[in-house]
Design an enzyme around this catalytic site. Sequence first.
Site, PDB file in Angstrom:
ATOM      1  N   TYR A 354      68.429  20.885  -3.141  1.00 51.14           N
ATOM      2  CA  TYR A 354      67.200  21.315  -3.807  1.00 51.14           C
ATOM      3  C   TYR A 354      66.573  22.426  -2.948  1.00 51.14           C
ATOM      4  O   TYR A 354      65.408  22.347  -2.546  1.00 51.14           O
ATOM      5  CB  TYR A 354      66.215  20.152  -3.986  1.00 51.14           C
ATOM      6  N   CYS A 450      57.287  15.897  -2.161  1.00 50.08           N
ATOM      7  CA  CYS A 450      55.894  16.145  -2.556  1.00 50.08           C
ATOM      8  C   CYS A 450      55.373  14.966  -3.363  1.00 50.08           C
ATOM      9  O   CYS A 450      54.300  15.036  -3.951  1.00 50.08           O
ATOM     10  CB  CYS A 450      55.775  17.452  -3.342  1.00 50.08           C
TER      11      CYS A 450
HETATM   12  N1  SAH Z   1      63.344  23.259  -0.500  1.00 49.87           N
HETATM   13  C1  SAH Z   1      62.717  24.312  -1.256  1.00 49.87           C
HETATM   14  C2  SAH Z   1      62.436  23.952  -2.710  1.00 49.87           C
HETATM   15  C3  SAH Z   1      61.833  22.619  -2.978  1.00 49.87           C
HETATM   16  S1  SAH Z   1      61.196  22.395  -4.607  1.00 49.87           S
HETATM   17  C4  SAH Z   1      61.479  24.793  -0.572  1.00 49.87           C
HETATM   18  O1  SAH Z   1      60.968  24.147   0.326  1.00 49.87           O
HETATM   19  O2  SAH Z   1      60.997  25.860  -0.922  1.00 49.87           O
HETATM   20  C5  SAH Z   1      62.469  21.577  -5.440  1.00 49.87           C
HETATM   21  C6  SAH Z   1      63.568  22.483  -5.914  1.00 49.87           C
HETATM   22  O3  SAH Z   1      64.516  21.655  -6.570  1.00 49.87           O
HETATM   23  C7  SAH Z   1      63.169  23.545  -6.930  1.00 49.87           C
HETATM   24  O4  SAH Z   1      63.579  24.802  -6.460  1.00 49.87           O
HETATM   25  C8  SAH Z   1      63.925  23.155  -8.210  1.00 49.87           C
HETATM   26  O5  SAH Z   1      64.382  24.274  -8.948  1.00 49.87           O
HETATM   27  C9  SAH Z   1      65.098  22.384  -7.646  1.00 49.87           C
HETATM   28  N2  SAH Z   1      65.741  21.401  -8.522  1.00 49.87           N
HETATM   29  C10 SAH Z   1      65.169  20.620  -9.468  1.00 49.87           C
HETATM   30  N3  SAH Z   1      66.074  19.788  -9.993  1.00 49.87           N
HETATM   31  C11 SAH Z   1      67.242  20.026  -9.369  1.00 49.87           C
HETATM   32  C12 SAH Z   1      68.545  19.469  -9.464  1.00 49.87           C
HETATM   33  N4  SAH Z   1      68.812  18.487 -10.328  1.00 49.87           N
HETATM   34  N5  SAH Z   1      69.496  19.938  -8.641  1.00 49.87           N
HETATM   35  C13 SAH Z   1      69.237  20.926  -7.763  1.00 49.87           C
HETATM   36  N6  SAH Z   1      68.026  21.501  -7.625  1.00 49.87           N
HETATM   37  C14 SAH Z   1      67.037  21.050  -8.414  1.00 49.87           C
END
Ligand code: SAH
Length: 493
Positions: A354, A450
């Site tokens: 993610y 979060c």
């Molecule tokens: N670690 C990053 C983003 C965290 S937010 C930071 O700190 O900036 C969570 C992220 O998970 C988002 O970018 C969203 O697009 C992604 N996401 C949501 N569902 C997902 C999934 N099933 N597989 C992979 N990524 C996902």
Amino acid sequence: MNKRKNHKSKNAGKKQHRSDKQNRKPHALEGHQKRSSAKGKANNASKHGGKAVTAEVTCSGLTSEGKGIAQWKGERLEIAHLMPGEKAEVLVSKKGQFVHAELKQVIESSKDRVAPPCPYYYECGGCQLQHMNQQAQTRFKQETVDVLMKPFGKPEPIMTMDHPYDYRNKSHTSFGLNQQRQVIGGLYAQNTHDIIPMDRCLIHDPKADEIVQTIKGMMKSFKMQPYNEDTGRGFLRHVLIKVGKVSGEIMVVLVAASSEFKGKNNFVKALRQAHPEITTILQNVNNRKTSMVLGEQEKVLFGKGTITDTLGGLKFEISAKSFYQINPVQTEKLYTKAIEMAELSGKETVVDAYCGIGTISLIASQKAGKVIGVELNKDAVRDAIRNSKRNGIKNARFYQGDAGKFMVDMAARGDKADVVIMDPPRTGSDEAFLSSVVKLKPKRVVYVSCNPETQARDLKYLVKNGYKVDGIQPVDMFPQTYHVESVVKLVRE
Ligand code: SAH
């Protein structure tokens, strides 16, 4: 998407303590009119259906959303803006099984109650804790995490923010017409699509709000009509602004109902003239009947279409659609803690799941053998790849896809990972992902979240399947709101 918003007031940023004597005095909601509150309403009607009755209650605690809990005739009431220990008059209405309670008047108020600095606080709903002083907000968040994490260990004291306002680097504003058919811009009132006209939200970056004010003024001179959700007519739906807090770069996204933009060049020119600090302007086309802010199609009207910002000593490129943490001051603290928990020596293979635009991945890559980032959002992955190049990082690879499926495939191939860092959305992770983590057997898992509720659920799974919690750090990433971030270190037993 959370709405967070408010206006400037003479009380902005000031904490207001009442004397004990004042605390005993009954008062309405700190002088602010509550939207559709009981005030001035007959006591037998409720917008929630059913008959409304006035009840006197004492608040015994808070829900995870910062609402006051009180018992009344065997019912558990949840009352927004009521604080522990307070006595209050509330309006209770019942519809079927559903009981709704609304604060009418505080009879005995808590010493931690303050006048919310934002005049829109009670109608907006984007912030939920402005009626509490900072200590009470901190205590509430600490207790929320302490309770949820009890089965796993004792969390560290929450990392607070010195100036808990002006922090959001991203803002959304919606536009409409008032009854006099004048253009208004602001945020939606809680659970509605009614726009609260406002010129300042105290948690937004102040510059972003200034730009929105300019756009609102320009709409009149350019005869640009706001979009009307009911009729489907009009042009401008929203304005999205992203600010690079370190770089000072600013992106303005005009979300329009159609791709045709009459007077586009003059509009862009005038906006740039008024705000030379804007570094890029985009038009996003959203012609669907949806409450999603952004549509698919995007046109760059000025600049490069992205902004860059610095985080953890690296430069990141951010597009309109990709996720970027909204409070960069607190993000530095969060990431520093997460990287510390990963205990990297320079040799490890790290999976950053993610990963968004690769922020954690790239910061970690400087201390790891290699990093594999996985993310669902295509734009974010493109940004992550660009970001690794921009920073001259050669040991990070990014993949687009579902993190759960990616991990299942990794486990099936027998790939290795020493450390897994995960930062899922509010809904948390899923069993496909977690069971694959267990199969991959990383020495450490660093779980950034979060939403500590879903984090606690996922921790339970990992703890049942061979991991031990070895550190919990809450971080206040979203002051004035009930949201709390938490990072947890797990080690393989
Ligand atoms: N670690 C990053 C983003 C965290 S937010 C930071 O700190 O900036 C969570 C992220 O998970 C988002 O970018 C969203 O697009 C992604 N996401 C949501 N569902 C997902 C999934 N099933 N597989 C992979 N990524 C996902």
